[in-house]
Design an enzyme around this catalytic site. Structure first.
Site, PDB file in Angstrom:
ATOM      1  N   SER A 137       0.490  -1.233  -0.204  1.00  0.00           N
ATOM      2  CA  SER A 137      -0.151  -0.134  -0.365  1.00  0.00           C
ATOM      3  C   SER A 137       0.771   1.222  -0.337  1.00  0.00           C
ATOM      4  O   SER A 137       2.188   0.798   0.669  1.00  0.00           O
ATOM      5  CB  SER A 137      -0.971   0.054   1.291  1.00  0.00           C
ATOM      6  N   TYR A 150      -3.915  -0.260   9.815  1.00  0.00           N
ATOM      7  CA  TYR A 150      -3.029  -0.794   9.212  1.00  0.00           C
ATOM      8  C   TYR A 150      -1.887   0.104   8.218  1.00  0.00           C
ATOM      9  O   TYR A 150      -1.024  -1.386   7.574  1.00  0.00           O
ATOM     10  CB  TYR A 150      -4.223   0.085   8.027  1.00  0.00           C
TER      11      TYR A 150
END
Length: 245
Positions: A137, A150
């Site tokens: 990501s 996250y």
């Protein structure tokens, strides 16, 4: 010989778009996810699609699903280790530890379990070798505000990617990571209405068609094993990453 790939999180979003791109390109695709109905929707009755309902955080279920794929195809060329969940929008002191553990169990432990099984298959099959592509990501490089679970999980994916790359050398197993920014999926819809920024503002963010991600994953997967995209960043051109904060 028809190429084969297992894609986790194939019932929606990036996983679904990628699975359909590989199917359209003639690959045999193992569709891994929790919900059979969503996987069948991705498959669209394509005979090259193999529906594999599975909880990736459960090593027994992963072993059974991957073994079925291998028994069906006789060879595994690639894994797109894509499945994951997110927690955004609150500071670390307001995050429930149970939610942290759930996210880490899926994003980190689940990715490890799937990579572990794919690596084993690729190491012992004939011809030996294969490719593992991990979904990182933008948060593997720079966090959003209020995203500590996250962001932590995606930094862990980078460590997993580098370790697999090194461990895989003697066995012709390549491993790379694709870091994705603002692909327009259901999970990313809020970006089109406003996301919290580091300075406290709520701003609409640029997004890109998820098809660009699918095409990028296909590029990585189609390389010969003598070549590897170690890290690729594909993102909406004008999203707040360069200079985030």
């Amino acid at each position: 010989m028809t190429k084969t790939i297992i894609i986790t999180g194939a019932g929606s979003g990036i996983g679904q778009a990628s699975a359909q791109a590989f199917l359209n390109d003639g690959w045999k695709v193992g569709l891994v996810g929790r919900r059979r109905e969503a996987l069948e929707e991705t498959a669209q009755s394509n005979p090259n699609a193999l529906v594999l309902p599975c909880d990736i955080s459960d090593e027994t279920q992963v072993d059974q699903a991957f073994d079925l794929a291998f028994q069906t195809w006789g060879h595994l060329d690639a894994l797109f280790n894509n499945a994951g969940v997110a927690i955004f929008g609150t500071t670390i002191d307001e995050i429930d530890v149970t939610e942290w553990r759930k996210l880490i169990d899926i994003n980190v432990t689940g990715s490890f379990i799937c990579a572990r099984k794919a690596f084993s298959i690729m190491r012992h099959q004939t011809p030996q070798g294969g490719r593992i592509i991990n979904n990182g990501s933008i948060s593997a490089h720079a966090p959003r505000w209020g995203s500590s679970p996250y962001t932590t999980s995606k930094h862990a994916i980078t460590g997993l990617t580098k370790s697999i790359s090194l461990d895989g050398r003697p066995f012709s197993i390549a491993c790379g990571q694709i870091d994705i920014g603002n692909a327009l999926t259901k999970m990313a819809q809020s970006m089109t209405t406003g996301m919290p920024q580091a300075d406290g503002r709520i701003e609409v963010e640029a997004v890109m068609d998820v098809e660009h991600v699918a095409n990028s994953v296909m590029h990585m997967a189609n390389l010969p094993l003598e070549a590897n995209v170690q890290f690729m960043t594909v993102m909406a051109t004008n999203m707040p990453f360069i200079g985030r904060g």
